[in-house]
Write an enzyme that holds these catalytic residues in place. Structure first.
Site, PDB file in Angstrom:
ATOM      1  N   CYS A   1      23.521  19.106  17.025  1.00 11.59           N
ATOM      2  CA  CYS A   1      24.879  19.075  16.514  1.00 11.59           C
ATOM      3  C   CYS A   1      25.237  20.494  16.119  1.00 11.59           C
ATOM      4  CB  CYS A   1      24.975  18.192  15.281  1.00 11.59           C
ATOM      5  SG  CYS A   1      24.605  16.465  15.626  1.00 11.59           S
TER       6      CYS A   1
ATOM      7  N   GLY B   1      27.805  19.866  20.827  1.00 11.48           N
ATOM      8  CA  GLY B   1      28.111  18.450  20.677  1.00 11.48           C
ATOM      9  C   GLY B   1      29.520  18.147  21.103  1.00 11.48           C
TER      10      GLY B   1
ATOM     11  N   ASN C   1      22.677  18.758  10.749  1.00  9.98           N
ATOM     12  CA  ASN C   1      22.148  18.964  12.089  1.00  9.98           C
ATOM     13  C   ASN C   1      20.638  18.786  12.005  1.00  9.98           C
ATOM     14  OD1 ASN C   1      21.608  21.893  14.171  1.00  9.98           O
ATOM     15  ND2 ASN C   1      21.498  19.759  14.704  1.00  9.98           N
TER      16      ASN C   1
ATOM     17  N   TYR D   1      17.778  26.748  25.916  1.00  7.99           N
ATOM     18  CA  TYR D   1      18.898  25.990  26.455  1.00  7.99           C
ATOM     19  C   TYR D   1      20.094  25.884  25.527  1.00  7.99           C
ATOM     20  CZ  TYR D   1      21.656  21.916  27.830  1.00  7.99           C
ATOM     21  OH  TYR D   1      22.694  21.084  28.159  1.00  7.99           O
TER      22      TYR D   1
ATOM     23  N   THR E   1      23.326  27.961  31.824  1.00  7.23           N
ATOM     24  CA  THR E   1      22.373  28.450  30.833  1.00  7.23           C
ATOM     25  C   THR E   1      21.324  29.357  31.464  1.00  7.23           C
ATOM     26  OG1 THR E   1      22.675  26.304  29.803  1.00  7.23           O
ATOM     27  CG2 THR E   1      20.995  27.711  28.861  1.00  7.23           C
TER      28      THR E   1
ATOM     29  N   ASP F   1      16.081  27.505  36.832  1.00 10.63           N
ATOM     30  CA  ASP F   1      16.723  26.681  35.811  1.00 10.63           C
ATOM     31  C   ASP F   1      16.104  27.000  34.456  1.00 10.63           C
ATOM     32  OD1 ASP F   1      18.478  24.898  34.733  1.00 10.63           O
ATOM     33  OD2 ASP F   1      17.890  23.216  35.986  1.00 10.63           O
ATOM     34  N   ASP F   2      16.874  26.702  33.399  1.00  8.46           N
ATOM     35  CA  ASP F   2      16.344  26.976  32.062  1.00  8.46           C
ATOM     36  C   ASP F   2      15.186  26.029  31.742  1.00  8.46           C
ATOM     37  OD1 ASP F   2      17.741  24.576  30.487  1.00  8.46           O
ATOM     38  OD2 ASP F   2      19.241  25.478  31.775  1.00  8.46           O
TER      39      ASP F   2
END
Ligand code: SF4
Length: 491
Positions: free
Chosen positions: A2, A28, A100, A259, A305, A367-368
């Site tokens: 969050c 989020g 969070n 990420y 990312t 890719d991350d």
């Protein structure tokens, strides 16, 4: 995951909280909420993106110069309007809270609050439990009058929280008539940064947020990180009180760097962008060692990312970096959307391969991370459909083998591809000619190499199974996984 923000300002705060939600939207997209107070509490919240929740009419109702906001990405509780934060209670004072993280002893705390303290819980949200637990600890027959006494009460309350509430939690809270309260769990698993700006009258405004991504736009100067185990209280006249109540090892989430965080953020005094560049450097070195005869013609990131680490990866390999997959940014991040069906459906809508960058080439896709594997597999299929001669796969993050119980949506071990397959099996499943994951040591080195930080060991529980808060065993894994499946199925 969050995004949270708390602001103490000399002027109306609602518009700045709205901007903060926009700047934290990547953390989020499920729901958003704002609470402010002057002589009363004011709240607006709803499902969807900030621009769908707030408008000129409801923003006008959010009066006051102290407030908190929340971007929701559910890792605990369901997906209903009732779960949208901030939560608030009227006993004692009037307290609102946004959080969070993820509480791993939610069940025990919920039972304590409802059975012993006779409080009513309206949702399955762990944030609501944390609010009532906090509120109960602030309840006293002799409410303190001045700020110093109130800070003393806060210190006692939050110390008890630190001792009894397990898991990860960064918190912003309002106490009506008292001010803004901020604290971060003793190991600092989830991020929380701070900033300040002059208010033009010799005083200062203060901001606390999951990331500093909105600081520049709002005129705040970054002032580092809220320390693990630290409590900060800004009273109604702008006096700041702070104390590190408990000292443990500092174990911030490493996956924020891989990420989750925006690349322009600085978390725990480490630049996310720089750490991603270093991830690409380290992985390229490892690739050259393992596959000296498999040097690609081109490196394409899985947008967005992975862009940063793919850039340095290509540079280290001495090959061309290419944006060979066009991303439709209006679709949303698939990782963040609840439900497997939606994820599967959205990959082709989201990514469009550019044939001129792919046909007859040896393509390295970077890719991350790989969580479930569905997106990666579809990307490889797309590249082959568009004529790639060979496809290699490099992953900035080591294999994700265990679920996260500290606030990131990696729900159950069964859904994690690396939790169930070896690297060779994953290579076969993705149908690639070679694959390389980052080594854990290389990832840690990339995150901690530079910066005036105080990280002891990052949390890497999803990679190495070592749950840093020492709160997870097999029984707990079963309990939380069952709860998550039930939440998802609306039980
Ligand atoms: Fe982050 Fe993984 Fe730790 Fe969760 S388990 S807090 S995703 S490093």
């Amino acid at each position: 995951m969050c995004g949270i923000t708390g602001i103490y300002s000399h002027k109306p705060v609602a518009a700045e909280l709205y901007d903060s939600i926009i700047h934290l939207q990547h953390r989020g997209q499920d729901a958003a909420g704002i609470m402010t107070y002057d002589d009363r509490m004011h709240k607006e919240k709803g499902m969807g993106l900030a621009k769908e929740v707030f408008n000129e009419i409801n923003m006008e109702l959010l009066t006051g110069s102290i407030g908190i906001s929340h971007n929701r990405y559910p890792t605990h509780g369901g997906f209903s309007h009732g779960e949208v934060q901030p939560f608030w209670t009227s006993v004692p004072y009037g307290i609102a809270l946004a959080h969070n993280g993820n509480l791993t002893n939610y069940q025990d705390l919920a039972e304590e609050i409802t059975n012993k303290d006779s409080r009513y819980l309206n949702t399955n949200s762990d944030s609501e439990v944390l609010l009532h637990y906090f509120a109960d600890l602030l309840h006293t027959n002799n409410p303190p009058e001045d700020s110093e006494e109130f800070f003393y009460l806060l210190c006692n309350a939050v110390t008890k929280i630190f001792k009894h509430v397990k898991g990860a939690y960064s918190v912003v809270s309002l106490v009506i008539g008292k001010g803004l309260v901020v604290f971060r769990d003793p190991q600092g698993i989830r991020p929380l940064v701070k900033g300040e700006r002059p208010n033009g009258n010799g005083g200062k405004d203060y901001i606390f947020a999951s990331e500093n991504t909105m600081f520049y736009a709002l005129g705040y100067e970054p002032k580092g990180t809220v320390l693990p185990g630290e409590l900060i209280y800004v009273d109604e006249t702008g006096n700041v009180f702070n104390k590190r109540l408990i000292k443990k090892s500092f174990n911030p989430c490493i996956f924020e760097y891989v990420y989750f965080a925006r690349p322009d953020a600085t978390l725990n005094d480490v630049s996310v962008y720089r750490s991603r560049l270093r991830m690409g450097q380290n992985l390229a070195e490892a690739w050259k060692n393992k596959y000296p005869n498999k040097i690609p013609d081109i490196v394409i990131p899985a947008p967005s990312t992975a862009n940063t680490s793919a850039l340095s990866f290509a540079h280290e390999l001495g090959v061309r970096y290419s944006e060979g997959l066009y991303k439709n940014t209006f679709i949303g991040r698939t990782f963040i959307m609840p439900g497997q069906a939606e994820r599967k459906k959205s990959v082709k809508y989201k990514l469009v391969p550019q044939e001129t960058e792919i046909r007859d080439k040896k393509v390295m896709i970077m890719d991350d991370s790989i969580v479930r594997g569905n997106t990666s597999r579809e990307i490889v299929r797309m590249l082959k459909d568009f004529g790639a001669r060979e496809v290699y796969f490099a992953v900035a993050c080591p294999p994700i083998k265990s679920p996260c119980f500290y606030g990131v949506d990696m729900p159950t071990k069964n859904e994690l591809i690396a939790g169930n397959m070896t690297e060779d099996e994953i290579q076969e499943y993705l149908n690639v000619d070679a694959i390389l994951y980052q080594k854990i040591d290389d990832l840690v080195e990339a995150v901690t190499r530079k910066g005036d930080h105080h990280i002891d060991t990052p949390c890497m529980a999803c990679l190495d199974g070592n749950y840093v808060a020492n709160d997870i065993d097999e029984a707990k894994i079963n309990e939380i996984e069952t709860m998550r499946v039930n939440d998802r199925n609306g039980k």
